[in-house]
Scaffold this motif. Structure first.
Motif, PDB file in Angstrom:
ATOM      1  N   PHE A  54       0.857  -1.179   0.000  1.00 57.44           N
ATOM      2  CA  PHE A  54       0.000   0.000   0.000  1.00 57.44           C
ATOM      3  C   PHE A  54       0.894   1.229   0.000  1.00 57.44           C
ATOM      4  O   PHE A  54       1.778   1.359   0.850  1.00 57.44           O
ATOM      5  CB  PHE A  54      -0.907   0.003   1.238  1.00 57.44           C
ATOM      6  CG  PHE A  54      -1.807  -1.193   1.285  1.00 57.44           C
ATOM      7  CD1 PHE A  54      -2.989  -1.217   0.565  1.00 57.44           C
ATOM      8  CD2 PHE A  54      -1.469  -2.309   2.040  1.00 57.44           C
ATOM      9  CE1 PHE A  54      -3.817  -2.328   0.592  1.00 57.44           C
ATOM     10  CE2 PHE A  54      -2.287  -3.426   2.082  1.00 57.44           C
ATOM     11  CZ  PHE A  54      -3.466  -3.440   1.351  1.00 57.44           C
ATOM     12  N   ILE A  55       0.662   2.121  -0.950  1.00 61.34           N
ATOM     13  CA  ILE A  55       1.447   3.341  -1.078  1.00 61.34           C
ATOM     14  C   ILE A  55       0.462   4.498  -0.991  1.00 61.34           C
ATOM     15  O   ILE A  55      -0.371   4.679  -1.876  1.00 61.34           O
ATOM     16  CB  ILE A  55       2.232   3.364  -2.404  1.00 61.34           C
ATOM     17  CG1 ILE A  55       3.112   2.101  -2.513  1.00 61.34           C
ATOM     18  CG2 ILE A  55       3.050   4.644  -2.511  1.00 61.34           C
ATOM     19  CD1 ILE A  55       3.768   1.921  -3.858  1.00 61.34           C
ATOM     20  N   ALA A  56       0.554   5.265   0.094  1.00 65.84           N
ATOM     21  CA  ALA A  56      -0.410   6.333   0.354  1.00 65.84           C
ATOM     22  C   ALA A  56       0.260   7.691   0.251  1.00 65.84           C
ATOM     23  O   ALA A  56       1.382   7.888   0.714  1.00 65.84           O
ATOM     24  CB  ALA A  56      -1.022   6.154   1.744  1.00 65.84           C
ATOM     25  N   GLY A  57      -0.472   8.619  -0.353  1.00 66.81           N
ATOM     26  CA  GLY A  57       0.026   9.979  -0.485  1.00 66.81           C
ATOM     27  C   GLY A  57      -1.029  10.865  -1.104  1.00 66.81           C
ATOM     28  O   GLY A  57      -2.186  10.460  -1.270  1.00 66.81           O
ATOM     29  N   THR A  58      -0.627  12.048  -1.468  1.00 69.71           N
ATOM     30  CA  THR A  58      -1.513  12.957  -2.187  1.00 69.71           C
ATOM     31  C   THR A  58      -1.437  12.604  -3.675  1.00 69.71           C
ATOM     32  O   THR A  58      -0.531  11.886  -4.108  1.00 69.71           O
ATOM     33  CB  THR A  58      -1.075  14.417  -1.999  1.00 69.71           C
ATOM     34  OG1 THR A  58       0.224  14.563  -2.594  1.00 69.71           O
ATOM     35  CG2 THR A  58      -1.035  14.802  -0.520  1.00 69.71           C
ATOM     36  N   GLU A  59      -2.358  13.133  -4.459  1.00 70.64           N
ATOM     37  CA  GLU A  59      -2.294  12.906  -5.907  1.00 70.64           C
ATOM     38  C   GLU A  59      -0.940  13.364  -6.450  1.00 70.64           C
ATOM     39  O   GLU A  59      -0.343  12.694  -7.282  1.00 70.64           O
ATOM     40  CB  GLU A  59      -3.436  13.618  -6.625  1.00 70.64           C
ATOM     41  CG  GLU A  59      -4.760  12.890  -6.535  1.00 70.64           C
ATOM     42  CD  GLU A  59      -4.701  11.469  -7.079  1.00 70.64           C
ATOM     43  OE1 GLU A  59      -4.126  11.235  -8.164  1.00 70.64           O
ATOM     44  OE2 GLU A  59      -5.236  10.567  -6.397  1.00 70.64           O
ATOM     45  N   GLN A  60      -0.467  14.491  -5.945  1.00 73.50           N
ATOM     46  CA  GLN A  60       0.808  15.024  -6.406  1.00 73.50           C
ATOM     47  C   GLN A  60       1.980  14.121  -6.002  1.00 73.50           C
ATOM     48  O   GLN A  60       2.852  13.831  -6.809  1.00 73.50           O
ATOM     49  CB  GLN A  60       1.017  16.431  -5.850  1.00 73.50           C
ATOM     50  CG  GLN A  60       2.278  17.093  -6.339  1.00 73.50           C
ATOM     51  CD  GLN A  60       2.443  18.499  -5.784  1.00 73.50           C
ATOM     52  OE1 GLN A  60       1.681  18.942  -4.932  1.00 73.50           O
ATOM     53  NE2 GLN A  60       3.445  19.204  -6.257  1.00 73.50           N
ATOM     54  N   SER A  61       1.995  13.653  -4.758  1.00 74.26           N
ATOM     55  CA  SER A  61       3.127  12.838  -4.313  1.00 74.26           C
ATOM     56  C   SER A  61       3.110  11.434  -4.934  1.00 74.26           C
ATOM     57  O   SER A  61       4.160  10.819  -5.096  1.00 74.26           O
ATOM     58  CB  SER A  61       3.181  12.749  -2.786  1.00 74.26           C
ATOM     59  OG  SER A  61       2.065  12.067  -2.259  1.00 74.26           O
ATOM     60  N   LEU A  62       1.935  10.945  -5.303  1.00 73.73           N
ATOM     61  CA  LEU A  62       1.826   9.621  -5.919  1.00 73.73           C
ATOM     62  C   LEU A  62       2.104   9.632  -7.420  1.00 73.73           C
ATOM     63  O   LEU A  62       2.423   8.588  -8.001  1.00 73.73           O
ATOM     64  CB  LEU A  62       0.427   9.037  -5.682  1.00 73.73           C
ATOM     65  CG  LEU A  62       0.088   8.646  -4.247  1.00 73.73           C
ATOM     66  CD1 LEU A  62      -1.393   8.326  -4.129  1.00 73.73           C
ATOM     67  CD2 LEU A  62       0.942   7.472  -3.793  1.00 73.73           C
ATOM     68  N   ALA A  63       1.997  10.796  -8.051  1.00 74.84           N
ATOM     69  CA  ALA A  63       2.046  10.889  -9.515  1.00 74.84           C
ATOM     70  C   ALA A  63       3.275  10.214 -10.118  1.00 74.84           C
ATOM     71  O   ALA A  63       3.164   9.474 -11.092  1.00 74.84           O
ATOM     72  CB  ALA A  63       1.975  12.349  -9.947  1.00 74.84           C
ATOM     73  N   ARG A  64       4.442  10.410  -9.547  1.00 73.09           N
ATOM     74  CA  ARG A  64       5.665   9.848 -10.153  1.00 73.09           C
ATOM     75  C   ARG A  64       5.795   8.338  -9.956  1.00 73.09           C
ATOM     76  O   ARG A  64       6.633   7.696 -10.575  1.00 73.09           O
ATOM     77  CB  ARG A  64       6.896  10.574  -9.630  1.00 73.09           C
ATOM     78  CG  ARG A  64       7.307  10.214  -8.226  1.00 73.09           C
ATOM     79  CD  ARG A  64       8.591  10.916  -7.841  1.00 73.09           C
ATOM     80  NE  ARG A  64       9.664  10.597  -8.753  1.00 73.09           N
ATOM     81  CZ  ARG A  64      10.794  10.020  -8.407  1.00 73.09           C
ATOM     82  NH1 ARG A  64      11.026   9.734  -7.159  1.00 73.09           N
ATOM     83  NH2 ARG A  64      11.710   9.752  -9.293  1.00 73.09           N
ATOM     84  N   PHE A  65       4.949   7.749  -9.087  1.00 76.00           N
ATOM     85  CA  PHE A  65       5.054   6.321  -8.785  1.00 76.00           C
ATOM     86  C   PHE A  65       3.986   5.474  -9.483  1.00 76.00           C
ATOM     87  O   PHE A  65       4.137   4.269  -9.606  1.00 76.00           O
ATOM     88  CB  PHE A  65       4.968   6.102  -7.268  1.00 76.00           C
ATOM     89  CG  PHE A  65       6.101   6.750  -6.539  1.00 76.00           C
ATOM     90  CD1 PHE A  65       7.319   6.112  -6.425  1.00 76.00           C
ATOM     91  CD2 PHE A  65       5.960   8.021  -6.003  1.00 76.00           C
ATOM     92  CE1 PHE A  65       8.379   6.723  -5.779  1.00 76.00           C
ATOM     93  CE2 PHE A  65       7.013   8.635  -5.352  1.00 76.00           C
ATOM     94  CZ  PHE A  65       8.225   7.993  -5.239  1.00 76.00           C
ATOM     95  N   ARG A  66       2.900   6.080  -9.907  1.00 76.10           N
ATOM     96  CA  ARG A  66       1.757   5.335 -10.438  1.00 76.10           C
ATOM     97  C   ARG A  66       2.068   4.464 -11.651  1.00 76.10           C
ATOM     98  O   ARG A  66       1.412   3.461 -11.869  1.00 76.10           O
ATOM     99  CB  ARG A  66       0.606   6.268 -10.760  1.00 76.10           C
ATOM    100  CG  ARG A  66      -0.092   6.791  -9.526  1.00 76.10           C
ATOM    101  CD  ARG A  66      -1.374   7.512  -9.898  1.00 76.10           C
ATOM    102  NE  ARG A  66      -2.040   8.093  -8.752  1.00 76.10           N
ATOM    103  CZ  ARG A  66      -2.854   7.443  -7.947  1.00 76.10           C
ATOM    104  NH1 ARG A  66      -3.107   6.169  -8.154  1.00 76.10           N
ATOM    105  NH2 ARG A  66      -3.427   8.057  -6.926  1.00 76.10           N
ATOM    106  N   ALA A  67       3.053   4.814 -12.445  1.00 78.24           N
ATOM    107  CA  ALA A  67       3.384   4.017 -13.627  1.00 78.24           C
ATOM    108  C   ALA A  67       4.093   2.715 -13.272  1.00 78.24           C
ATOM    109  O   ALA A  67       4.207   1.817 -14.108  1.00 78.24           O
ATOM    110  CB  ALA A  67       4.249   4.831 -14.589  1.00 78.24           C
TER     111      ALA A  67
END
Length: 128
Positions: free
Chosen positions: A53-66
């Motif tokens: 589980f990786i939790a954060g804001t939309e901005q902080s998660l953006a670079r990891f989603r791929a």
């Protein structure tokens, strides 16, 4: 050189991490065996069984989603040397992270995979 476990990655908002982890702990019957903050990227992470589980804001998660999966390995340096010989591309070389070392790899099928070697390996993370 061995893949110890493969973790499905689930991205979620910070405010739902604790409830989500509690749900999966109850559903699977296992306590989270990994929980840590990653302040450098404004993230909080937890592992229950084979779910990361990786939790954060939309901005902080953006670079990891791929990145689609996490491969836990016993020797990240050996994988860094081996993977290019089988057609994979190391996108980010091994570096220190809160749990040990990781690197980012693109497999020949274009899947982006994080490889991680933990300092403290949990016995339950070894695939049969």
């Amino acid at each position: 050189m061995k893949v110890l476990n493969i973790l499905a990655r689930h991205y979620l908002p910070l405010h739902s991490l604790d409830d989500t982890v509690a749900f999966y702990e109850a559903l699977i019957g296992q306590k989270a065996r990994l929980r840590f903050d990653y302040p450098e990227y404004a993230l909080r992470l937890a592992q229950v069984a084979s779910i990361l589980f990786i939790a954060g804001t939309e901005q902080s998660l953006a670079r990891f989603r791929a990145t689609q999966l996490t491969f836990m390995v016993d020797d990240i340096d050996a994988f860094a040397r081996h993977l290019p010989s089988v057609g994979a591309t190391v996108l980010e070389a091994p570096k220190q992270v809160p749990t040990g070392r990781n690197m980012l790899v693109r497999h020949p099928d274009q899947m982006r995979v994080e490889y991680v070697e933990h300092h403290d390996k949990h016995p339950a993370d070894a695939l049969p």
